[in-house]
Design a protein around this motif. Structure first.
Motif, PDB file in Angstrom:
ATOM      1  N   GLU A  53      11.656   7.857  12.576  1.00 24.77           N
ATOM      2  CA  GLU A  53      12.294   8.131  11.287  1.00 24.77           C
ATOM      3  C   GLU A  53      11.597   9.248  10.522  1.00 24.77           C
ATOM      4  O   GLU A  53      12.243  10.079   9.879  1.00 24.77           O
ATOM      5  N   LEU A  54      10.266   9.290  10.577  1.00 28.92           N
ATOM      6  CA  LEU A  54       9.538  10.316   9.841  1.00 28.92           C
ATOM      7  C   LEU A  54       9.846  11.710  10.390  1.00 28.92           C
ATOM      8  O   LEU A  54       9.913  12.684   9.638  1.00 28.92           O
ATOM      9  N   LYS A  55      10.058  11.816  11.690  1.00 26.15           N
ATOM     10  CA  LYS A  55      10.432  13.100  12.283  1.00 26.15           C
ATOM     11  C   LYS A  55      11.805  13.538  11.783  1.00 26.15           C
ATOM     12  O   LYS A  55      12.014  14.713  11.437  1.00 26.15           O
ATOM     13  N   LYS A  56      12.750  12.603  11.717  1.00 24.72           N
ATOM     14  CA  LYS A  56      14.092  12.929  11.228  1.00 24.72           C
ATOM     15  C   LYS A  56      14.039  13.399   9.775  1.00 24.72           C
ATOM     16  O   LYS A  56      14.735  14.342   9.383  1.00 24.72           O
ATOM     17  N   ILE A  57      13.202  12.740   8.966  1.00 19.29           N
ATOM     18  CA  ILE A  57      13.071  13.139   7.566  1.00 19.29           C
ATOM     19  C   ILE A  57      12.504  14.556   7.477  1.00 19.29           C
ATOM     20  O   ILE A  57      12.997  15.398   6.722  1.00 19.29           O
ATOM     21  N   ALA A  58      11.466  14.829   8.266  1.00 21.48           N
ATOM     22  CA  ALA A  58      10.820  16.149   8.229  1.00 21.48           C
ATOM     23  C   ALA A  58      11.773  17.250   8.683  1.00 21.48           C
ATOM     24  O   ALA A  58      11.756  18.361   8.153  1.00 21.48           O
ATOM     25  N   GLU A  59      12.613  16.946   9.669  1.00 28.28           N
ATOM     26  CA  GLU A  59      13.551  17.943  10.185  1.00 28.28           C
ATOM     27  C   GLU A  59      14.570  18.362   9.128  1.00 28.28           C
ATOM     28  O   GLU A  59      15.090  19.483   9.162  1.00 28.28           O
ATOM     29  N   ASN A  60      14.888  17.481   8.208  1.00 29.13           N
ATOM     30  CA  ASN A  60      15.894  17.763   7.180  1.00 29.13           C
ATOM     31  C   ASN A  60      15.270  18.058   5.821  1.00 29.13           C
ATOM     32  O   ASN A  60      15.972  18.075   4.807  1.00 29.13           O
ATOM     33  N   LEU A  61      13.966  18.338   5.814  1.00 30.65           N
ATOM     34  CA  LEU A  61      13.238  18.515   4.558  1.00 30.65           C
ATOM     35  C   LEU A  61      12.964  19.988   4.313  1.00 30.65           C
ATOM     36  O   LEU A  61      12.500  20.700   5.202  1.00 30.65           O
ATOM     37  N   ASP A  62      13.250  20.438   3.121  1.00 27.26           N
ATOM     38  CA  ASP A  62      12.879  21.788   2.717  1.00 27.26           C
ATOM     39  C   ASP A  62      11.391  21.817   2.411  1.00 27.26           C
ATOM     40  O   ASP A  62      10.826  20.856   1.885  1.00 27.26           O
ATOM     41  N   PHE A 112       0.870  -1.173   0.000  1.00 28.45           N
ATOM     42  CA  PHE A 112       0.000   0.000   0.000  1.00 28.45           C
ATOM     43  C   PHE A 112       0.906   1.222   0.000  1.00 28.45           C
ATOM     44  O   PHE A 112       1.894   1.275   0.728  1.00 28.45           O
ATOM     45  N   VAL A 113       0.580   2.211  -0.831  1.00 31.47           N
ATOM     46  CA  VAL A 113       1.415   3.397  -0.985  1.00 31.47           C
ATOM     47  C   VAL A 113       0.629   4.641  -0.606  1.00 31.47           C
ATOM     48  O   VAL A 113      -0.538   4.790  -0.990  1.00 31.47           O
ATOM     49  N   SER A 114       1.255   5.524   0.154  1.00 32.46           N
ATOM     50  CA  SER A 114       0.657   6.807   0.473  1.00 32.46           C
ATOM     51  C   SER A 114       1.736   7.885   0.331  1.00 32.46           C
ATOM     52  O   SER A 114       2.914   7.576   0.167  1.00 32.46           O
ATOM     53  N   LEU A 115       1.305   9.144   0.385  1.00 26.12           N
ATOM     54  CA  LEU A 115       2.222  10.258   0.174  1.00 26.12           C
ATOM     55  C   LEU A 115       2.084  11.290   1.284  1.00 26.12           C
ATOM     56  O   LEU A 115       0.988  11.535   1.785  1.00 26.12           O
ATOM     57  N   PHE A 116       3.214  11.898   1.654  1.00 22.67           N
ATOM     58  CA  PHE A 116       3.217  13.049   2.555  1.00 22.67           C
ATOM     59  C   PHE A 116       3.876  14.203   1.806  1.00 22.67           C
ATOM     60  O   PHE A 116       5.039  14.097   1.397  1.00 22.67           O
ATOM     61  N   THR A 117       3.161  15.301   1.620  1.00 22.55           N
ATOM     62  CA  THR A 117       3.801  16.467   1.013  1.00 22.55           C
ATOM     63  C   THR A 117       4.765  17.077   2.014  1.00 22.55           C
ATOM     64  O   THR A 117       4.607  16.933   3.238  1.00 22.55           O
ATOM     65  N   ALA A 118       5.766  17.779   1.500  1.00 23.30           N
ATOM     66  CA  ALA A 118       6.764  18.396   2.381  1.00 23.30           C
ATOM     67  C   ALA A 118       6.113  19.424   3.303  1.00 23.30           C
ATOM     68  O   ALA A 118       6.422  19.489   4.502  1.00 23.30           O
ATOM     69  N   GLY A 119       5.194  20.223   2.753  1.00 23.26           N
ATOM     70  CA  GLY A 119       4.511  21.223   3.572  1.00 23.26           C
ATOM     71  C   GLY A 119       3.714  20.604   4.697  1.00 23.26           C
ATOM     72  O   GLY A 119       3.691  21.118   5.830  1.00 23.26           O
ATOM     73  N   TYR A 120       3.060  19.470   4.416  1.00 28.70           N
ATOM     74  CA  TYR A 120       2.274  18.778   5.442  1.00 28.70           C
ATOM     75  C   TYR A 120       3.189  18.218   6.535  1.00 28.70           C
ATOM     76  O   TYR A 120       2.889  18.330   7.731  1.00 28.70           O
ATOM     77  N   LEU A 121       4.315  17.646   6.148  1.00 31.48           N
ATOM     78  CA  LEU A 121       5.249  17.100   7.139  1.00 31.48           C
ATOM     79  C   LEU A 121       5.832  18.201   8.020  1.00 31.48           C
ATOM     80  O   LEU A 121       5.983  18.017   9.237  1.00 31.48           O
ATOM     81  N   LYS A 122       6.152  19.353   7.428  1.00 26.49           N
ATOM     82  CA  LYS A 122       6.672  20.468   8.231  1.00 26.49           C
ATOM     83  C   LYS A 122       5.619  20.973   9.214  1.00 26.49           C
ATOM     84  O   LYS A 122       5.939  21.319  10.351  1.00 26.49           O
TER      85      LYS A 122
END
Length: 400
Positions: free
Chosen positions: A377-386, A356-366
């Protein structure tokens, strides 16, 4: 030649058989799940990590690979292909999210280009892409480098909502509606066979063995009396879903959801007690289907003719364990996010087994990061995401 089946009658027969028999002794793949739309099923929080391995893939963002948040996805075991409708461009990534390249063959009149990128499907064995051109009612075949191979004109005037590779000779597609009828807000769907095999070489279309006498659409169309412009509003219920060995067909007009494998329709789910009045209809679509689990979305369709729009009704997600036959109204979560998982409507074409595949936009993660609802892991990705970065894919590979 495929034999046509009147599935409305078949659905009634299945319900009668179901009510007259005891517990099924068939294998898991043949278990038939009965959904009572009027019934209130137990509410349950489902943490996907308990039943699936979760992987996050941030898609690389550079000057050549900026993608609009809404895009179609196709996955193989080692490649991710995305189609950006707004740019009419295709992008290639590896399974780590590294950008491999892309191409755009849009908007010219040479015959080798598509009018716009609305729908595509991929033959990974042959490394070919089929791009559906709804403006010219045809599809165009390219290799993975974007080299034109051929354009095939479709013989029927249809609008394809789904398109997949069926086998080495055929594609398979779903036509949402044909260009008939009046724009009065009522269904103008007239095709009794909306599912088609499409010959890869010639474009010849032959019906999948499903006949629907009375079609129901998930949208309505109106024409503005002053300007003459047409308006479309939709619930975006998806009637087709690719599985590891076939296709789920969950047509909103039918009471039965089928798994179509090797030219055989096998019932998976039967709905009963649906509202089927002229202006109040229960619709359904399948979100994911694995060896063991099934997630269904159920939504009411009601039209406000005076305001020329759809009446808002809450949707429900029914989670079915095909091994235990347990059904619950589910709210999905992942362990790296304290708020519930949003199930958005977007197009997934090919996908490997049991995923199953889903998506998180960068703006939503921030935004989630600011709210303090991310961890792991998702928090670490968001912290380093523009905030302008590409979306992050979440892949859930089911354990069973």
């Amino acid at each position: 030649m495929y034999r046509s089946i009147n599935v409305s009658i078949l659905g009634i027969i299945l319900l009668l058989l179901l009510s007259c028999t005891g517990p099924s002794t068939h294998s898991l793949s043949n278990e038939l799940i009965e959904i009572d739309v009027k019934k209130e099923y137990p509410k349950k929080d489902i943490v996907l990590n308990d039943i699936a391995e979760i992987t996050y893939i941030p898609l690389e963002t550079n000057d050549s690979s900026v993608i609009h948040p809404s895009f179609e996805i196709s996955l193989s075991t080692d490649t991710i292909i995305t189609g950006d409708y707004f740019q009419s461009k295709l992008f290639f990534f590896n399974k780590k999210g590294d950008y491999l390249g892309g191409f755009k063959r849009c908007c010219g009149q040479s015959g080798t280009e598509y009018h716009s990128l609305n729908l595509f499907t991929v033959d990974y064995t042959q490394q070919e892409l089929y791009v559906y051109d709804d403006f010219f009612l045809s599809y165009i075949l390219y290799d993975f480098s974007g080299n034109f191979k051929r354009r095939i004109k479709l013989p029927k005037q249809v609008w394809l909502r789904h398109l997949y590779v069926y086998d080495d000779k055929n594609l398979i597609g779903y036509s949402k509606w044909s260009w008939h009828g009046k724009f009065d807000g009522k269904s103008d769907v007239v095709e009794e066979n909306p599912y088609y095999f499409i010959d890869k070489q010639t474009g010849v279309m032959s019906p999948v063995p499903i006949t629907i006498k009375k079609r129901i659409s998930d949208d309505v169309k109106f024409r503005d009396e002053k300007t003459g412009e047409s308006m479309l509003t939709s619930l975006y219920m998806n009637p087709m879903l690719k599985t590891k060995d076939g296709f789920i067909i969950a047509d909103p007009s039918l009471d039965t959801v089928y798994h179509f494998v090797n030219d055989v329709l096998t019932p998976v789910t039967v709905f009963k007690n649906r509202d089927m009045e002229e202006n109040l209809v229960d619709l359904h679509s399948v979100i994911f289907y694995s060896d063991r689990y099934l997630l269904l979305e159920v939504q009411k369709k009601e039209v406000d003719y005076a305001r020329k729009t759809l009446v808002e009704h809450p949707n429900h997600f029914l989670f079915c364990d095909r091994e235990t036959q347990e059904i619950c109204e589910a709210t999905l979560y992942i362990s790296d996010k304290t708020s519930k998982l949003k199930i958005d409507s977007y197009d997934v074409s090919e996908i490997p087994d049991n995923m199953f595949v889903s998506l998180f936009t960068a703006g939503y993660l921030k935004w989630l990061l600011e709210q303090g609802t991310l961890k792991g892991e998702l928090k670490k990705i968001a912290e380093n995401l523009d905030e302008e970065a590409n979306s992050v894919m979440m892949i859930a590979k089911f354990k069973q």
